[in-house]
Design an enzyme around this catalytic site. Structure first.
Site, PDB file in Angstrom:
ATOM      1  N   THR A 157       9.807  -2.654   1.376  1.00  0.00           N
ATOM      2  CA  THR A 157      10.403  -3.080   2.648  1.00  0.00           C
ATOM      3  C   THR A 157      11.421  -4.195   2.407  1.00  0.00           C
ATOM      4  OG1 THR A 157       8.408  -2.405   3.809  1.00  0.00           O
ATOM      5  CG2 THR A 157       9.871  -3.913   4.989  1.00  0.00           C
TER       6      THR A 157
ATOM      7  N   GLU B 220       8.280   3.214   5.947  1.00  0.00           N
ATOM      8  CA  GLU B 220       6.980   3.910   6.012  1.00  0.00           C
ATOM      9  C   GLU B 220       7.159   5.420   6.189  1.00  0.00           C
ATOM     10  OE1 GLU B 220       4.411   2.164   5.305  1.00  0.00           O
ATOM     11  OE2 GLU B 220       4.825   0.126   5.955  1.00  0.00           O
TER      12      GLU B 220
ATOM     13  N   CYS C  29      -5.995  -0.964 -15.458  1.00  0.00           N
ATOM     14  CA  CYS C  29      -7.051  -1.612 -14.659  1.00  0.00           C
ATOM     15  C   CYS C  29      -7.711  -0.604 -13.720  1.00  0.00           C
ATOM     16  CB  CYS C  29      -6.476  -2.801 -13.885  1.00  0.00           C
ATOM     17  SG  CYS C  29      -5.984  -4.134 -15.001  1.00  0.00           S
TER      18      CYS C  29
ATOM     19  N   GLY D 243       7.080   3.459  -4.304  1.00  0.00           N
ATOM     20  CA  GLY D 243       6.185   2.696  -5.180  1.00  0.00           C
ATOM     21  C   GLY D 243       4.922   2.356  -4.420  1.00  0.00           C
TER      22      GLY D 243
END
Ligand code: ADP
Ligand code: TMP
Ligand code: MG
Ligand code: ZN
Length: 187
Positions: free
Chosen positions: A17, A84, A176, A10
């Site tokens: 995390t 990561e 947005c 995401g």
């Protein structure tokens, strides 16, 4: 015995995390042996820890190449956690396969796409192999809805690999982002 692959993905701030570390806790409460890895490039919160944006931390081993994970694997390890994953080389895919065939559960967390909306290849390949995919959303920092799927770079310099937090990136929903893109064209 074989292990399972879980991938948590995401945009930034979506809780990847946090979710990864909650799985670490579940294994630890069950007295299972865990080991957490992160890429050396991620120096945001200190050298040998994985941290959430809220400051919850666990100890982690910093590695620069995926293959190094195998140097730390002992028979006693039940689960491996990698944060990561977008920063790791593609060999992570083979390393993860090797681990699950050894009977180890593997949990990976990382960005699906960059701020330029390009898929991160290591994440994409691991998503294709996963037994379970957890796709998270963040709160859009423009409209306030919990539907942000994009990480928007406020000042678009520094390249596609550029470690940072709120000083560089915000989470946005598609509506947005599309509005901001229209303004960018006008400016
Ligand atoms: P990730 O690893 O996906 O970037 P973290 O698990 O490190 O996310 O952090 C998630 C936390 O970030 C949330 O629990 C919340 O406290 C904080 N946060 C900051 N900005 C946002 C946002 N826009 N949407 C949701 N959570 C946010
Ligand atoms: P996070 O998902 O835990 O917030 O961390 C994402 C990291 O990735 C953070 O250091 C910023 C970095 N990043 C890039 O390098 N390129 C990008 O395009 C994006 C969106 C983030
Ligand atoms: Mg994170
Ligand atoms: Zn929005």
């Amino acid at each position: 015995m074989v292990g399972k692959i879980t991938v948590i993905t995401g945009p930034m701030y979506s809780g990847k995390t946090t979710e990864l570390l909650s799985f670490v806790e579940i294994y630890n409460i069950g007295r299972k042996k865990t080991i957490v890895f992160k890429p050396s490039i991620d120096n945001r919160y200190g050298e040998d820890i994985v941290s959430t944006h809220t400051g919850f931390k666990v100890s982690a081993i910093r590695i620069s190449k995926s293959r190094e994970i195998l140097d730390y694997i002992r028979d006693s390890i039940d689960a491996v956690f990698v944060d990561e994953i977008q920063f790791f080389d593609l060999e992570l895919v083979d390393v993860v396969k090797e681990l699950v065939f050894k009977g180890i559960d593997v949990y990976c967390a990382g960005l699906d796409i960059s701020y330029l909306e390009n898929p991160f290849e290591t994440t994409a390949k691991l998503l294709a192999m996963a037994d379970e995919v957890i796709k998270k959303k963040a709160v859009c920092e423009k409209c306030g809805e919990h539907r942000a799927t994009y990480s928007y770079k406020i000042i678009p310099n520094g390249g596609e690999i550029d470690v940072g937090g709120k000083e560089k990136y915000i989470a946005l929903c598609r509506k947005c982002l599309s509005e901001i893109k229209k303004q960018e064209v006008i400016l």
